[in-house]
Design an enzyme around this catalytic site. Sequence first.
Site, mmCIF file in Angstrom:
data_model
loop_
_atom_site.group_PDB
_atom_site.id
_atom_site.type_symbol
_atom_site.label_atom_id
_atom_site.label_comp_id
_atom_site.label_asym_id
_atom_site.label_seq_id
_atom_site.Cartn_x
_atom_site.Cartn_y
_atom_site.Cartn_z
ATOM 1 C CG HIS A 1 39.075 -29.789 -25.113
ATOM 2 N ND1 HIS A 1 39.857 -28.816 -24.518
ATOM 3 C CD2 HIS A 1 38.229 -30.218 -24.138
ATOM 4 C CE1 HIS A 1 39.498 -28.671 -23.267
ATOM 5 N NE2 HIS A 1 38.513 -29.512 -22.999
HETATM 6 P P1 TYD Z 1 44.453 -26.683 -21.508
HETATM 7 O O1 TYD Z 1 43.844 -28.020 -21.758
HETATM 8 O O2 TYD Z 1 45.169 -26.049 -22.672
HETATM 9 O O3 TYD Z 1 43.350 -25.670 -20.983
HETATM 10 P P2 TYD Z 1 41.967 -25.226 -21.673
HETATM 11 O O4 TYD Z 1 41.089 -26.425 -21.737
HETATM 12 O O5 TYD Z 1 41.432 -24.161 -20.778
HETATM 13 O O6 TYD Z 1 42.263 -24.687 -23.032
HETATM 14 O O7 TYD Z 1 45.427 -26.804 -20.269
HETATM 15 C C1 TYD Z 1 46.473 -25.879 -20.021
HETATM 16 C C2 TYD Z 1 47.614 -26.627 -19.351
HETATM 17 O O8 TYD Z 1 47.224 -27.113 -18.088
HETATM 18 C C3 TYD Z 1 48.091 -27.807 -20.157
HETATM 19 O O9 TYD Z 1 49.502 -27.829 -20.084
HETATM 20 C C4 TYD Z 1 47.537 -29.013 -19.436
HETATM 21 C C5 TYD Z 1 47.446 -28.516 -18.013
HETATM 22 N N1 TYD Z 1 46.361 -29.133 -17.230
HETATM 23 C C6 TYD Z 1 46.672 -29.953 -16.170
HETATM 24 O O10 TYD Z 1 47.858 -30.209 -15.873
HETATM 25 N N2 TYD Z 1 45.664 -30.485 -15.432
HETATM 26 C C7 TYD Z 1 44.364 -30.233 -15.708
HETATM 27 O O11 TYD Z 1 43.468 -30.734 -14.990
HETATM 28 C C8 TYD Z 1 44.040 -29.382 -16.820
HETATM 29 C C9 TYD Z 1 42.612 -29.082 -17.180
HETATM 30 C C10 TYD Z 1 45.081 -28.849 -17.562
#
Ligand code: TYD
Length: 137
Positions: free
Chosen positions: A51
């Site tokens: 992303h």
């Molecule tokens: P995700 O965005 O998929 O992680 P990455 O960028 O590593 O692929 O996030 C995984 C899960 O964690 C998703 O359910 C959203 C949650 N999350 C939070 O609650 N707070 C945060 O600050 C972040 C980065 C993710």
Amino acid sequence: MLTGVERIAFTGHADARGALVAIENNRDLPYAIQRIYYIYGAAGDAVRGKHAHKDLKQTLVCVAGSCDILLDNGHELEIVRLDRPDAGIYIHGLIWREMMHFSPDCVLLALVDRPYDPQDYIHDYNEFRSLVEEEKP
Ligand code: TYD
């Protein structure tokens, strides 16, 4: 490094007992931290991220183990290996990022300038490319 990405070398205070890195807002980072998250237990073949952000600054540090960060500004790709706890990459531009090749012991720490906001994410690569084109002077 791509525009919008910078390497940061933190000061390590090493002595016979080991090493310590201290990170202070607006001193060791050019912004104030409002959120910390960390990734651990990622499989070696996992790819995370995939992303960009509309408006967010963050620094990634592998405080244990190693991983690769793919950075893409819409025109050029760069892969940065993070494998030491006193080095980070500061990402503050319109950059598509993917995290991969996690070692089993990897703990990837993110120091972020704002609270979590799903609205700030761009998950669609084509939308990202359109925004890159719009940003051109
Ligand atoms: P995700 O965005 O998929 O992680 P990455 O960028 O590593 O692929 O996030 C995984 C899960 O964690 C998703 O359910 C959203 C949650 N999350 C939070 O609650 N707070 C945060 O600050 C972040 C980065 C993710």
